[in-house]
Design a protein around this motif. Structure first.
Motif, PDB file in Angstrom:
ATOM      1  N   CYS A  22      42.728  39.358  16.227  1.00 54.46           N
ATOM      2  CA  CYS A  22      41.894  38.697  16.880  1.00 54.46           C
ATOM      3  C   CYS A  22      42.100  37.936  18.054  1.00 54.46           C
ATOM      4  CB  CYS A  22      41.029  37.612  16.039  1.00 54.46           C
ATOM      5  SG  CYS A  22      39.967  38.481  14.557  1.00 54.46           S
ATOM      6  N   ALA A  23      43.466  37.822  18.424  1.00 57.22           N
ATOM      7  CA  ALA A  23      43.940  37.187  19.547  1.00 57.22           C
ATOM      8  C   ALA A  23      43.676  38.081  20.844  1.00 57.22           C
ATOM      9  CB  ALA A  23      45.555  36.909  19.302  1.00 57.22           C
ATOM     10  N   GLY A  24      42.933  37.526  21.836  1.00 55.42           N
ATOM     11  CA  GLY A  24      42.742  38.401  22.916  1.00 55.42           C
ATOM     12  C   GLY A  24      42.443  37.368  24.224  1.00 55.42           C
ATOM     13  N   ILE A  25      42.708  38.051  25.273  1.00 55.33           N
ATOM     14  CA  ILE A  25      42.179  37.276  26.528  1.00 55.33           C
ATOM     15  C   ILE A  25      41.246  38.365  27.353  1.00 55.33           C
ATOM     16  CG2 ILE A  25      44.141  35.710  26.898  1.00 55.33           C
ATOM     17  CD1 ILE A  25      45.484  37.980  28.776  1.00 55.33           C
ATOM     18  N   ALA A  26      40.320  37.581  28.092  1.00 58.84           N
ATOM     19  CA  ALA A  26      39.517  38.284  29.053  1.00 58.84           C
ATOM     20  C   ALA A  26      39.546  37.919  30.349  1.00 58.84           C
ATOM     21  CB  ALA A  26      38.274  38.268  28.582  1.00 58.84           C
ATOM     22  N   ILE A  27      39.876  38.870  31.290  1.00 61.33           N
ATOM     23  CA  ILE A  27      39.537  38.393  32.816  1.00 61.33           C
ATOM     24  C   ILE A  27      38.445  39.210  33.417  1.00 61.33           C
ATOM     25  CG2 ILE A  27      42.137  37.971  33.039  1.00 61.33           C
ATOM     26  CD1 ILE A  27      42.122  40.670  34.658  1.00 61.33           C
ATOM     27  N   ALA A  28      37.960  38.670  34.427  1.00 60.76           N
ATOM     28  CA  ALA A  28      36.910  39.209  35.384  1.00 60.76           C
ATOM     29  C   ALA A  28      37.363  39.420  36.881  1.00 60.76           C
ATOM     30  CB  ALA A  28      35.502  38.445  35.315  1.00 60.76           C
ATOM     31  N   ARG A  29      37.583  40.409  37.092  1.00 60.49           N
ATOM     32  CA  ARG A  29      38.000  40.938  38.387  1.00 60.49           C
ATOM     33  C   ARG A  29      37.729  42.349  38.863  1.00 60.49           C
ATOM     34  NH1 ARG A  29      43.444  37.944  38.718  1.00 60.49           N
ATOM     35  NH2 ARG A  29      41.865  36.238  37.709  1.00 60.49           N
ATOM     36  N   LYS A  30      37.099  42.570  39.987  1.00 58.75           N
ATOM     37  CA  LYS A  30      36.867  43.767  40.610  1.00 58.75           C
ATOM     38  C   LYS A  30      38.228  44.440  40.940  1.00 58.75           C
ATOM     39  CE  LYS A  30      32.145  42.911  41.973  1.00 58.75           C
ATOM     40  NZ  LYS A  30      31.256  42.993  43.256  1.00 58.75           N
ATOM     41  N   THR A  31      38.111  45.880  40.961  1.00 62.69           N
ATOM     42  CA  THR A  31      39.295  46.549  41.517  1.00 62.69           C
ATOM     43  C   THR A  31      39.628  46.283  42.884  1.00 62.69           C
ATOM     44  OG1 THR A  31      38.493  48.466  39.922  1.00 62.69           O
ATOM     45  CG2 THR A  31      40.212  48.892  41.593  1.00 62.69           C
ATOM     46  N   VAL A  32      38.445  46.142  43.718  1.00 58.04           N
ATOM     47  CA  VAL A  32      38.900  45.812  45.006  1.00 58.04           C
ATOM     48  C   VAL A  32      37.502  44.695  45.136  1.00 58.04           C
ATOM     49  CG1 VAL A  32      38.746  46.274  47.274  1.00 58.04           C
ATOM     50  CG2 VAL A  32      39.471  48.016  45.916  1.00 58.04           C
ATOM     51  N   SER A  33      37.897  43.451  45.941  1.00 62.36           N
ATOM     52  CA  SER A  33      37.115  42.283  46.145  1.00 62.36           C
ATOM     53  C   SER A  33      37.441  41.737  47.476  1.00 62.36           C
ATOM     54  CB  SER A  33      37.155  41.371  45.266  1.00 62.36           C
ATOM     55  OG  SER A  33      38.280  40.925  45.424  1.00 62.36           O
ATOM     56  N   LYS A  34      36.700  40.517  48.018  1.00 58.17           N
ATOM     57  CA  LYS A  34      37.006  39.946  49.231  1.00 58.17           C
ATOM     58  C   LYS A  34      38.265  39.639  49.221  1.00 58.17           C
ATOM     59  CE  LYS A  34      32.238  38.342  49.905  1.00 58.17           C
ATOM     60  NZ  LYS A  34      31.587  37.380  48.954  1.00 58.17           N
ATOM     61  N   VAL A  35      39.011  39.493  48.211  1.00 58.36           N
ATOM     62  CA  VAL A  35      40.414  39.068  48.372  1.00 58.36           C
ATOM     63  C   VAL A  35      41.373  40.377  48.214  1.00 58.36           C
ATOM     64  CG1 VAL A  35      39.996  36.514  47.698  1.00 58.36           C
ATOM     65  CG2 VAL A  35      40.568  38.536  45.805  1.00 58.36           C
ATOM     66  N   GLY A  36      41.048  41.527  48.333  1.00 58.89           N
ATOM     67  CA  GLY A  36      41.740  42.502  48.404  1.00 58.89           C
ATOM     68  C   GLY A  36      41.917  43.274  46.883  1.00 58.89           C
ATOM     69  N   ALA A  37      42.825  44.259  46.701  1.00 59.99           N
ATOM     70  CA  ALA A  37      43.201  44.806  45.491  1.00 59.99           C
ATOM     71  C   ALA A  37      43.265  43.715  44.291  1.00 59.99           C
ATOM     72  CB  ALA A  37      44.208  45.670  45.793  1.00 59.99           C
ATOM     73  N   HIS A  38      42.803  44.173  43.259  1.00 59.89           N
ATOM     74  CA  HIS A  38      43.065  43.655  41.906  1.00 59.89           C
ATOM     75  C   HIS A  38      44.624  43.462  41.728  1.00 59.89           C
ATOM     76  CE1 HIS A  38      42.991  42.956  37.611  1.00 59.89           C
ATOM     77  NE2 HIS A  38      41.809  43.334  37.339  1.00 59.89           N
ATOM     78  N   ASP A  39      45.079  42.297  41.420  1.00 58.04           N
ATOM     79  CA  ASP A  39      46.429  42.061  41.409  1.00 58.04           C
ATOM     80  C   ASP A  39      47.222  42.807  39.883  1.00 58.04           C
ATOM     81  OD1 ASP A  39      45.122  39.715  39.689  1.00 58.04           O
ATOM     82  OD2 ASP A  39      47.141  39.479  39.009  1.00 58.04           O
ATOM     83  N   LEU A  40      48.207  43.259  39.901  1.00 63.48           N
ATOM     84  CA  LEU A  40      48.731  44.053  38.759  1.00 63.48           C
ATOM     85  C   LEU A  40      49.008  43.244  37.859  1.00 63.48           C
ATOM     86  CD1 LEU A  40      48.812  47.102  38.867  1.00 63.48           C
ATOM     87  CD2 LEU A  40      51.164  47.040  39.490  1.00 63.48           C
ATOM     88  N   GLY A  41      49.477  41.931  38.150  1.00 61.34           N
ATOM     89  CA  GLY A  41      50.022  41.027  37.297  1.00 61.34           C
ATOM     90  C   GLY A  41      48.956  40.848  35.992  1.00 61.34           C
ATOM     91  N   SER A  42      47.881  40.116  36.427  1.00 64.56           N
ATOM     92  CA  SER A  42      46.878  40.010  35.394  1.00 64.56           C
ATOM     93  C   SER A  42      46.280  41.329  34.966  1.00 64.56           C
ATOM     94  CB  SER A  42      45.629  39.257  36.084  1.00 64.56           C
ATOM     95  OG  SER A  42      45.038  40.332  37.172  1.00 64.56           O
ATOM     96  N   PHE A  43      46.344  42.406  35.267  1.00 58.56           N
ATOM     97  CA  PHE A  43      46.038  43.676  34.746  1.00 58.56           C
ATOM     98  C   PHE A  43      47.161  43.979  33.624  1.00 58.56           C
ATOM     99  CE2 PHE A  43      45.966  48.149  33.895  1.00 58.56           C
ATOM    100  CZ  PHE A  43      44.605  48.523  34.004  1.00 58.56           C
ATOM    101  N   THR A  44      48.229  43.682  33.886  1.00 62.88           N
ATOM    102  CA  THR A  44      49.324  44.287  32.762  1.00 62.88           C
ATOM    103  C   THR A  44      49.404  43.252  31.766  1.00 62.88           C
ATOM    104  OG1 THR A  44      51.040  43.283  34.356  1.00 62.88           O
ATOM    105  CG2 THR A  44      50.747  45.758  34.223  1.00 62.88           C
ATOM    106  N   LYS A  45      49.280  41.852  32.221  1.00 68.64           N
ATOM    107  CA  LYS A  45      49.093  40.773  31.139  1.00 68.64           C
ATOM    108  C   LYS A  45      48.063  40.995  30.278  1.00 68.64           C
ATOM    109  CE  LYS A  45      49.149  35.968  30.179  1.00 68.64           C
ATOM    110  NZ  LYS A  45      48.453  34.502  30.582  1.00 68.64           N
ATOM    111  N   THR A  46      46.834  41.266  30.668  1.00 67.99           N
ATOM    112  CA  THR A  46      45.875  41.498  29.632  1.00 67.99           C
ATOM    113  C   THR A  46      46.013  42.757  28.750  1.00 67.99           C
ATOM    114  OG1 THR A  46      44.228  41.073  31.550  1.00 67.99           O
ATOM    115  CG2 THR A  46      43.278  42.138  29.446  1.00 67.99           C
TER     116      THR A  46
END
Ligand SMILES: NC(=O)c1ccc[n+]([C@@H]2O[C@H](COP(=O)([O-])OP(=O)(O)OC[C@H]3O[C@@H](n4cnc5c(N)ncnc54)[C@H](O)[C@@H]3O)[C@@H](O)[C@H]2O)c1
Length: 256
Positions: A87-111
């Motif tokens: 049941c352990a899990g984390i959720a992030i909310a981030r668009k593939t591209v947003s005002k701050v640029g491309a989705h960072d790879l670090g949070s993608f791979t951490k999830t």
């Protein structure tokens, strides 16, 4: 598997769905290993349950932590851990591209690492220890339950990382069940819709009501014990194997 013979290692069980599952299984006579991060409320959940619970501070992505939790549980309860519930899990909310640029790879791979890597880590390490243990009825040795999400199928805007992690959990369910069949171990995955856990309960009441209304029937948020009821059924019903079960009141999430 009979609940009274279960020693269940439940990750993320300091909170939400995992906690409800630990409470339900322990109330039916199972021994439960509360695995959650050191800073979590794991110790108080274990204290609430009493002698049938052991808190093992664990990061699910760590081989050393998970092995220590399994070993500590074996010593404490004098029996193999024969059920693993992720049941352990984390959720992030981030668009593939947003005002701050491309989705960072670090949070993608951490999830991916916490949600899928952590679940696989727990299954592989428990299964390796159980493989040589004595088997029960039908040659059964163990049961594993993963937690995906309806986001595996209907991922919303901003859920690329979360949906990828949950889709991977759905994808690995059948091959792991096939891998472990020869050892008498089963694997199922629950894909919850919207459940009233601390994650959702922290949203404003109005947002919770809107979310509840979006569920066709029953039009409410799920009670964490309803997740626990399904987990109990998966443990006790030996024909359930290799499958992902949506638990969502027929909810299909819109794009946002
Ligand atoms: N609540 C919902 O509506 C819902 C819907 C679909 C899927 N899910 C999934 O169900 C699972 C449980 O969700 P919840 O709502 O109970 O959330 P929650 O936040 O209440 O509980 C998650 C627990 O996981 C623990 N955790 C996080 N990272 C960890 C790590 N690296 N090692 C060990 N423990 C870690 C947290 O400390 C926390 O106690 C999650 O995988 C979530 O994605 C929940």
């Amino acid at each position: 598997m009979e609940i009274s013979k279960v020693v269940a290692l439940i990750t993320g069980s300091a909170s939400g769905l995992g906690r409800a599952t630990a409470l339900r299984l322990a109330s039916k006579g199972a021994k439960v290993v509360i695995c959650d991060l050191p800073a979590s409320h794991g110790a108080s959940v274990a204290a609430e349950i009493g002698k049938n619970a052991l808190f093992c501070p664990t990061d699910v992505t760590s081989e050393a932590d998970v092995l220590k939790a399994i070993q500590d549980a074996e010593v404490h309860f004098g029996a193999h851990v024969n059920v693993g519930i992720n049941c352990a899990g984390i959720a992030i909310a981030r668009k593939t591209v947003s005002k701050v640029g491309a989705h960072d790879l670090g949070s993608f791979t951490k999830t991916l690492m916490v949600n899928v890597g952590g679940s696989f880590n727990v299954i592989r390490l428990i299964a390796a220890r159980l493989a040589e243990s004595e088997s029960g009825v039908d040659g059964e040795r163990g049961v594993f339950i993963n937690t995906a999400s309806v986001a595996a199928y209907d991922g919303q805007i901003g859920q690329a990382a979360y949906a990828a992690s949950k889709g991977a959990i759905v994808g690995m369910t059948l091959p792991i069940a096939r891998d472990l069949a020869q050892y008498g171990m089963r694997v199922c995955t629950i894909a919850p819709g919207l459940f009233k856990t601390p994650m959702l309960a922290s949203l404003p009441e109005q947002v919770q009501n809107e979310l509840a209304k979006s569920v066709p029937f029953p039009s409410r948020l799920g009670d964490p014990d309803e997740y626990a009821q399904l987990a109990e059924q998966i443990i006790t019903n030996r024909m359930l194997n290799g499958e992902t079960i949506r638990l969502d009141g027929s909810l299909r999430m819109p794009p946002k």
